[in-house]
Design a protein around this motif. Structure first.
Motif, PDB file in Angstrom:
ATOM      1  N   GLU A  33      15.878 -25.818  37.102  1.00  0.00           N
ATOM      2  CA  GLU A  33      17.177 -25.786  36.420  1.00  0.00           C
ATOM      3  C   GLU A  33      18.307 -26.293  37.319  1.00  0.00           C
ATOM      4  N   TRP A  34      18.077 -26.309  38.615  1.00  0.00           N
ATOM      5  CA  TRP A  34      19.038 -26.902  39.550  1.00  0.00           C
ATOM      6  C   TRP A  34      18.706 -28.363  39.821  1.00  0.00           C
ATOM      7  N   THR A  35      17.448 -28.658  40.128  1.00  0.00           N
ATOM      8  CA  THR A  35      17.110 -30.018  40.552  1.00  0.00           C
ATOM      9  C   THR A  35      17.301 -31.052  39.452  1.00  0.00           C
ATOM     10  N   GLU A  36      17.300 -30.617  38.190  1.00  0.00           N
ATOM     11  CA  GLU A  36      17.563 -31.580  37.119  1.00  0.00           C
ATOM     12  C   GLU A  36      19.043 -31.941  37.045  1.00  0.00           C
ATOM     13  N   ARG A  37      19.876 -31.281  37.833  1.00  0.00           N
ATOM     14  CA  ARG A  37      21.327 -31.498  37.771  1.00  0.00           C
ATOM     15  C   ARG A  37      21.874 -32.394  38.887  1.00  0.00           C
ATOM     16  N   TYR A  38      21.072 -32.733  39.878  1.00  0.00           N
ATOM     17  CA  TYR A  38      21.588 -33.566  40.977  1.00  0.00           C
ATOM     18  C   TYR A  38      20.526 -34.576  41.403  1.00  0.00           C
ATOM     19  N   GLY A  39      20.959 -35.520  42.233  1.00  0.00           N
ATOM     20  CA  GLY A  39      20.036 -36.532  42.752  1.00  0.00           C
ATOM     21  C   GLY A  39      19.440 -37.358  41.636  1.00  0.00           C
ATOM     22  N   TYR A  40      18.129 -37.427  41.621  1.00  0.00           N
ATOM     23  CA  TYR A  40      17.435 -38.238  40.620  1.00  0.00           C
ATOM     24  C   TYR A  40      16.989 -37.414  39.415  1.00  0.00           C
ATOM     25  N   THR A  41      17.417 -36.183  39.346  1.00  0.00           N
ATOM     26  CA  THR A  41      17.214 -35.265  38.216  1.00  0.00           C
ATOM     27  C   THR A  41      15.759 -34.903  37.971  1.00  0.00           C
ATOM     28  N   GLY A  42      14.944 -34.851  38.992  1.00  0.00           N
ATOM     29  CA  GLY A  42      13.564 -34.430  38.820  1.00  0.00           C
ATOM     30  C   GLY A  42      13.459 -32.929  38.613  1.00  0.00           C
ATOM     31  N   LEU A  43      12.393 -32.507  37.954  1.00  0.00           N
ATOM     32  CA  LEU A  43      12.136 -31.093  37.695  1.00  0.00           C
ATOM     33  C   LEU A  43      11.079 -30.600  38.677  1.00  0.00           C
ATOM     34  N   VAL A  44      11.491 -29.807  39.664  1.00  0.00           N
ATOM     35  CA  VAL A  44      10.545 -29.327  40.672  1.00  0.00           C
ATOM     36  C   VAL A  44       9.715 -28.174  40.135  1.00  0.00           C
ATOM     37  N   ASP A  45       8.536 -28.042  40.693  1.00  0.00           N
ATOM     38  CA  ASP A  45       7.659 -26.914  40.393  1.00  0.00           C
ATOM     39  C   ASP A  45       6.962 -26.569  41.700  1.00  0.00           C
ATOM     40  N   TYR A  46       7.292 -25.405  42.243  1.00  0.00           N
ATOM     41  CA  TYR A  46       6.708 -24.950  43.507  1.00  0.00           C
ATOM     42  C   TYR A  46       5.883 -23.696  43.282  1.00  0.00           C
TER      43      TYR A  46
END
Length: 173
Positions: A33-46
């Motif tokens: 929900e954060w990573t989709e908002r900055y940079g290249y907007t990828g959706l991380v899953d850790y």
């Protein structure tokens, strides 16, 4: 800072100072929900345990932008493995970019995020990318291909992350 041997940069180091808590920075790095908002907007899953999976999925706007530039990207654009997770201080993963077959064929690299609490509510975020044997990936994440439409690499992403955390709005979108 970079370390260069011959014609290949093997380690790239980036540091930004962010007026945010270590916990907020950690969340911004590890939550989709954060990573989709900055940079290249990828959706991380850790899976934040040693040996756990790490992947980044492309958002629909990211896919559409790629198609507009003349190429398609896979649903999963980055994959790796969590080597170390010490919230909210340190995250170490392997990293393989899958968007280009030539880059995907390079050896797996290693990314370390270090978050340190400073004074007056400011933290440092240091990203270390060990890129031994991966010259194509090194050029992309180093921002060397920005004028060819490949983006500004880690420096650009970290700058956008900083802007988002400090202002509530990314500069990239």
């Amino acid at each position: 800072m970079t370390t260069t041997t011959g014609t290949s940069t093997t380690t790239q180091i980036y540091r930004v100072y962010i007026k945010a808590t270590p916990e907020a920075i950690w969340e911004a790095i590890t939550k989709p929900e954060w990573t989709e908002r900055y940079g290249y907007t990828g959706l991380v899953d850790y899976d934040l345990r040693p040996g756990g999976a790490y992947k980044v999925r492309a958002t629909e706007p990211f896919k559409a932008a790629s198609v507009a530039q003349g190429y398609q990207i896979p649903d999963v654009i980055i994959e790796g493995e969590v080597l170390e997770a010490d919230p909210p201080r340190k995250l170490v993963t392997t990293f393989r970019m899958l968007m280009d077959p030539g880059i995907a064929a390079e050896p797996v690299t290693r990314v370390t995020h270090e978050i340190k609490q400073g004074q007056d509510g400011v933290c440092s975020l240091t990203l270390i990318h060990e890129l031994e044997g991966a010259p194509k990936l090194a050029a992309i994440v180093g921002g060397a291909l920005e004028d060819q439409g490949a983006g500004g690499g880690h420096a650009w992403v970290l700058s956008d992350l900083k802007t988002l955390l400090e202002t509530g709005k990314p500069f990239a979108n």
